[in-house]
Design an enzyme around this catalytic site. Structure first.
Site, PDB file in Angstrom:
ATOM      1  N   ASP A  46      -4.806   5.942  -8.777  1.00  0.00           N
ATOM      2  CA  ASP A  46      -4.532   5.357  -7.466  1.00  0.00           C
ATOM      3  C   ASP A  46      -3.450   4.291  -7.563  1.00  0.00           C
ATOM      4  O   ASP A  46      -3.669   3.214  -8.112  1.00  0.00           O
ATOM      5  CB  ASP A  46      -5.816   4.725  -6.904  1.00  0.00           C
ATOM      6  CG  ASP A  46      -5.580   4.111  -5.531  1.00  0.00           C
ATOM      7  OD1 ASP A  46      -5.583   4.870  -4.542  1.00  0.00           O
ATOM      8  OD2 ASP A  46      -5.381   2.880  -5.440  1.00  0.00           O
ATOM      9  N   TYR A  51       2.610  -1.568  -4.991  1.00  0.00           N
ATOM     10  CA  TYR A  51       2.254  -2.054  -6.332  1.00  0.00           C
ATOM     11  C   TYR A  51       3.462  -2.108  -7.258  1.00  0.00           C
ATOM     12  O   TYR A  51       3.379  -2.642  -8.368  1.00  0.00           O
ATOM     13  CB  TYR A  51       1.189  -1.157  -6.989  1.00  0.00           C
ATOM     14  CG  TYR A  51      -0.128  -1.051  -6.242  1.00  0.00           C
ATOM     15  CD1 TYR A  51      -0.424  -1.907  -5.188  1.00  0.00           C
ATOM     16  CD2 TYR A  51      -1.070  -0.102  -6.585  1.00  0.00           C
ATOM     17  CE1 TYR A  51      -1.618  -1.807  -4.492  1.00  0.00           C
ATOM     18  CE2 TYR A  51      -2.273   0.004  -5.904  1.00  0.00           C
ATOM     19  CZ  TYR A  51      -2.538  -0.842  -4.852  1.00  0.00           C
ATOM     20  OH  TYR A  51      -3.731  -0.731  -4.181  1.00  0.00           O
ATOM     21  N   LYS A  76       0.270   5.161  -1.551  1.00  0.00           N
ATOM     22  CA  LYS A  76       0.064   4.626  -0.193  1.00  0.00           C
ATOM     23  C   LYS A  76       1.376   4.154   0.416  1.00  0.00           C
ATOM     24  O   LYS A  76       2.213   3.566  -0.289  1.00  0.00           O
ATOM     25  CB  LYS A  76      -0.902   3.430  -0.240  1.00  0.00           C
ATOM     26  CG  LYS A  76      -2.150   3.679  -1.039  1.00  0.00           C
ATOM     27  CD  LYS A  76      -3.105   2.490  -1.010  1.00  0.00           C
ATOM     28  CE  LYS A  76      -4.169   2.625  -2.081  1.00  0.00           C
ATOM     29  NZ  LYS A  76      -3.731   2.186  -3.420  1.00  0.00           N
ATOM     30  N   HIS A 109      -1.531   2.312   3.892  1.00  0.00           N
ATOM     31  CA  HIS A 109      -2.153   1.248   3.094  1.00  0.00           C
ATOM     32  C   HIS A 109      -2.993   0.279   3.946  1.00  0.00           C
ATOM     33  O   HIS A 109      -4.110  -0.069   3.591  1.00  0.00           O
ATOM     34  CB  HIS A 109      -1.060   0.487   2.335  1.00  0.00           C
ATOM     35  CG  HIS A 109      -1.533  -0.183   1.088  1.00  0.00           C
ATOM     36  ND1 HIS A 109      -0.743  -0.357  -0.008  1.00  0.00           N
ATOM     37  CD2 HIS A 109      -2.733  -0.729   0.763  1.00  0.00           C
ATOM     38  CE1 HIS A 109      -1.431  -0.981  -0.959  1.00  0.00           C
ATOM     39  NE2 HIS A 109      -2.641  -1.212  -0.499  1.00  0.00           N
TER      40      HIS A 109
END
Ligand SMILES: NC(=O)c1ccc[n+]([C@@H]2O[C@H](COP(=O)([O-])OP(=O)(O)OC[C@H]3O[C@@H](n4cnc5c(N)ncnc54)[C@H](OP(=O)(O)O)[C@@H]3O)[C@@H](O)[C@H]2O)c1
Length: 279
Positions: A46, A51, A76, A109
């Site tokens: 994930d 990120y 996401k 997200h």
């Protein structure tokens, strides 16, 4: 040892019930972390545009000793890219960084209610799925009103809502309305981002099974049919967190963990109703 179960989603696809999360994993070590995770047995990874480590995930996929089709890769859409043109561009960038032909799961997200563009983002994800660029689409941090709005506008029900869920924040109300709409819960921050790891009641239960606090918490998730994605950068912890399929908590033990909720005080992340961060 028994394997990690697969969960069937409302579009007929299936996802491993236990995966590895990579939020706050430094881009410089992400490839190594994901490689260690795959070696430990994780097949679901994930990540997210926000990120900043999709490239490392892609590197690990390419050098993994398991074939691409055995891995389940999820990412996401970032908050600042809900508008259709921006979302399409962001998705292209994600696929370029990951270096794969098709994504297994793409999530919105956060709803970012102040921006009020999540319905447009959802319609764009529906398009991407129709084009076959992503197998399954879902959301994250959606409250009931957000979810109902996108279903009403497109007729498409997300396969998953990824939300914060752990013993201090068990999300009992969310579970009811998500179940009624056949949306699977994927639990983020399953260890409360570390906040639940010092719990003495959980430690005592774990000790009776020869398991750590982290393992006991993750077992609690699995026994409820929840998908769960703990994060660690340490190979030994990743291995331990994955070693949770060979023991069983009793009904009383499950009830003890379920009774640790702290209401809103248990939340470790942002509140989706008010988070208008546009990363
Ligand atoms: N959709 C969203 O908005 C959202 C938000 C938050 C998280 N997520 C996803 O959920 C994943 C997991 O959540 P999270 O990263 O917040 O937290 P988490 O998995 O609940 O906890 C991670 C923390 O616990 C430590 N830890 C992990 N296993 C351990 C063990 N066996 N013993 C001791 N310490 C251990 C980790 O440290 P070390 O790394 O040093 O081992 C890290 O500090 C994220 O990586 C991300 O993929 C999504």
């Amino acid at each position: 040892m028994a394997g990690v179960p697969q969960i069937t989603l409302n579009d007929g696809t299936s996802i491993p019930q236990l995966g590895l999360g990579v939020w706050q994993v430094d881009p410089g070590i992400t490839a190594r972390v994901v490689r260690d995770g795959i070696a430990a047995g994780y097949r679901l990874i994930d990540t997210a545009e926000g990120y900043d480590n999709e490239k490392g995930v892609g590197e690990a996929i390419r050098s993994a000793e398991v074939p691409r089709e055995d891995l389940y890769i999820a990412s996401k859409l970032r908050n600042g890219a809900h508008q259709r043109d921006l979302a399409l561009k962001a998705f292209d960038e994600t696929m370029q960084k990951l270096g794969i032909e098709q994504l297994d799961l793409f999530l919105i997200h956060w709803p970012v209610p102040g921006q009020d563009k999540y319905a447009e983002a959802w319609a764009t994800l529906v398009e991407l799925r129709q084009q076959g660029r992503v197998k399954s689409i879902g959301v994250s941090n959606f409250n009931e009103d957000h979810l109902d709005r996108i279903i009403e506008e497109t007729g498409v029900v997300p396969v998953i809502n990824q939300i914060e869920l752990h013993p201090y924040f068990p999300q009992l109300e969310q579970r009811g309305w998500l179940k009624r709409r056949n949306v699977q819960i994927e639990c983020y921050s399953p260890l409360g981002s570390g906040a639940v790891l010092e719990d003495e009641a959980i430690a005592a239960i774990g000790k009776a099974h020869g398991k750590s606090v982290a393992q006991t918490i993750l077992r609690w998730h699995l026994q409820q049919g929840l998908i769960v994605i703990p994060k660690s950068t340490h190979a030994d912890r990743m291995k331990a967190n994955f070693d949770v399929v060979d023991f069983e908590l009793s009904d009383d033990e499950m009830a003890t963990l379920s009774g640790l909720g702290k209401g809103e005080d248990g939340r470790t992340g942002s509140n989706p109703a008010t988070n208008n961060d546009t990363f």
